[in-house]
Design an enzyme around this catalytic site. Sequence first.
Site, PDB file in Angstrom:
ATOM      1  N   HIS A  39      10.418 -13.305   6.403  1.00 33.26           N
ATOM      2  CA  HIS A  39      10.078 -12.212   7.779  1.00 33.26           C
ATOM      3  C   HIS A  39       8.744 -13.270   8.132  1.00 33.26           C
ATOM      4  CE1 HIS A  39       7.795  -8.798   8.923  1.00 33.26           C
ATOM      5  NE2 HIS A  39       8.952  -8.583   9.862  1.00 33.26           N
ATOM      6  N   GLU A  85       9.588 -15.906  10.119  1.00 33.80           N
ATOM      7  CA  GLU A  85       9.401 -15.783  12.113  1.00 33.80           C
ATOM      8  C   GLU A  85       8.438 -15.049  12.803  1.00 33.80           C
ATOM      9  OE1 GLU A  85      10.077 -11.594  13.735  1.00 33.80           O
ATOM     10  OE2 GLU A  85      11.780 -11.225  12.041  1.00 33.80           O
ATOM     11  N   HIS A  86       7.418 -14.051  11.705  1.00 27.62           N
ATOM     12  CA  HIS A  86       6.395 -13.836  12.782  1.00 27.62           C
ATOM     13  C   HIS A  86       5.261 -15.237  12.993  1.00 27.62           C
ATOM     14  CE1 HIS A  86       5.072  -9.977  12.844  1.00 27.62           C
ATOM     15  NE2 HIS A  86       6.349  -9.505  11.975  1.00 27.62           N
ATOM     16  N   GLU A 100       2.564  -3.124   9.384  1.00 31.01           N
ATOM     17  CA  GLU A 100       4.873  -3.031   9.600  1.00 31.01           C
ATOM     18  C   GLU A 100       5.298  -2.883   8.600  1.00 31.01           C
ATOM     19  OE1 GLU A 100       6.057  -6.973  10.890  1.00 31.01           O
ATOM     20  OE2 GLU A 100       8.106  -5.619  10.729  1.00 31.01           O
TER      21      GLU A 100
END
Lengths: 426, 429
Positions: free
Chosen positions: B68, B71-72, B143
């Site tokens: 993840h 991905e960022h 997040e």
Amino acid sequence: MKDIIIKNLNKNINLYVIPDKKFKTVYISYCFHRDLDEDYTYNALVPAILKRGSEGYENQKEIGIYLEEQYGALFDVGVQKRGERQVLRFTMDLVNEEFVGKDGLLAQAFYFLNRIITKPVLEGSMFKSDYVNQEKENLKNRILAMINDKMQYSMERCIQEMCRGEKYARYVLGNIDDLNSLDPEKLYEVYKDIIRSSPLDIFVVGDVDPEKVAILINNSLDLERSQIKLIPETIIKKIGVKQREVVERMDISQAKLNIGFRTNVAVNQNEYFPLVLYAGILGGGPHSKLFINVREKSSLAYYAFARLEKYKGLMLIGSGIDQMNYKQTLDIIMEQVEDIKRGRISDAEFTASVNAITTSLKAAKDDQGQLVDYYLGNAVTGAQYTLEDFISEIQKVKPEDVVEVSKKIKVDTVYLLSPEEGDAGR
Amino acid sequence: MKKVIENKLLNEKLIYNRLSSGLDVYILLKPGYSRQFAIYATRYGSNDSQFVPLGQREPITVPDGIAHFLEHKLFEEEKGNVFEEYSRLGAQPNAFTNFNMTAYHFTSTGNFYECLDVLLGFVGRPYFTDENVEKEKGIIAQEIRMYEDNPYWRVYFNLLRGLYHEFPVRKDIAGTVESIYKIDKETLYECYRTFYHPSNMALFIAGDVDPDRVFDQAEKMVVKRSGKNEARDIKRIFPKEAKGVNKDRIEERLAVARPIFALGFKDEDTVRDGDRLLDKIIANDIILDMLIGTSTDIYDKLYEEGLIDSSFGNYYTGERYYGYAIMTGQTQDPERVADSIFNEIVKRRSQPWEQEHFNRIKKKKIGEFIRLFNSLDSTCIQFVSMLFRDIQLLDYLERLESITYNEVKKEFNEIYRKENSCLSSIVPL
């Protein structure tokens, strides 16, 4: 090609048909408009009761079987807030007959909706009491469940604080006290009034023939209509706005900062178009000032956005932050607001916002729900802009128009939902 | 080797090509649509936390949440941020990471081929520095905090922790605030090199576009960066998952109005893909509707007793190495709901549903599948996620047609057992 065909049916009913071959289903929505007056809890409860059953489909099981037989047709009811009015919606989405080779699916859907709306299950001259009591509890639970989603809760609370004393502070699903003292006779009266005298718009989107749809609705809909009630216009102006800060505590791990603004622009004014761009430049996506300055440059938040409550002339900013950074985040946000007022909008920011808004408007043409939302908006405000018209109005806006409209926008309420422990950074 | 797959009943046309880099490209032609949707995805998700890095022999274990995080970070470029380029073109970009895949996508209503260049460009061009990796930690920490406050998310992840002893699906996709602070640029590059090869990826596009132009463009862009296909086997290591559930009850207190529950049944059949997995997914979707859909007596009874409301829902997840069925909603009393469901399951073992009920649910599934093709975004995402399980989405109707009631009953008996379940609840403070 004409995007939308609007017809006036008998009994003061407006029909909006968007015929489009590309859709695999036909989406139908009956929308009754109500003033957000003191009966708002009753308005919110009525669709939930009607959803429980009707003559011919006495309970959820029978409705469930019927929908499965119709190739998994979707049926739902809902209530939405559009400015100071509630829209009560009865919606179906069914597979187009040609894919399953079964005639009459569409016709049956209109008859089904007619029964749900006009032939509820009664006891004497009232709704079946079990249904009333159960749905009363369910609605109470739904109102209370607002706290489960902290982002939505903080937003709603910010609006309530900002609009205290105004109709708009009313929560769309009603309030607990009204439910506790609910009068079943009055509930049935409100229902009668809804179907008799509320403005009614019917939307149909899919691969259909508008003439045929009009005939099917005229044949199926068995409504007694009387004089249609005018719904008062939403009040936009508020005099003597002073900036207020509200802090609420809850046992949570992330603080939610929300800022409510008065835009002082009504949705049917020409200034509305620059306002849409204003909100886009400030907080309408990854190109926006809030995203870049709060998230990318300062790593303070995962999300930071601005959005319009267009029917009420409000703008809301939302962001999830560490409570320690409250003051810092607020300062950065207000700096962005000031920057636009001072005319600091780069060409890139402006173009990106025009493009982003244009893309979402064009993309709406591919989504039945979004199409209905858009044209229902027109029905609420009396605007005549098709999606294409709206896009061309957006294209005409100049940066100086945005700066001009920004001067009308005033902070009203700064709302912080904060964890129980610790200092909120002041 | 271009291939055209047509489905007459759905009136859909799909064009497939494997490029010289090994990338699979699919285009669903959608005349009449204003938008174009493109998704570029890799078979790499949060479950892949132990693997042998490219060119090495020994497996490594990477910090939780790194897929993840990666991905960022891919959105960051030497010259700035990809968002700026997309914004100039008016596209709406986004990305997501789940247990098994990472996907980058955009919606456009113009400038499609330029947007496609941006997509294929940035995903192929990692740029990680100590500074930009550090900067992201604060954002992702927020997040994670956001999800910590989300009771619907919590009830689901708690359930997975209850169902699984070892399998990494029990860990949060984004990791923890502690684990992400261990991530550095070297490990990010290691993960990138291992999992972002075109032969481990797929590109799926839907819209009114010119397929040959897309193939051409993708051929040039992707070969330029990765060269021709060298078939590579990625060695992923998964812990062996014991039979049975880890825990049968999990409860957490949060600021909610009333309890939220998720009752899960663990599927112990763990190695499967292709048609076999598709059949399993279809069978379970049918079972859940027959067992506790809105047309059942038990749904009606629970609803009338106020034990469930319209928030109630259920679904089955079938992945390559794991699967589970979930029933979830809000209630006053999670234990009573679970008991009623257990009783219903026992009853249905000896008194199965009518054949007519089975046929009706099949009809419902036909309609649901056709409806999916209204939405470009959902179709593309669904298609890619099926592709990564070696399932062709367009085979769905055929497999649905051929599935028998006996297969469905067998599946029901195997998965829906009390001793294979966990009840996760979130209760008010």
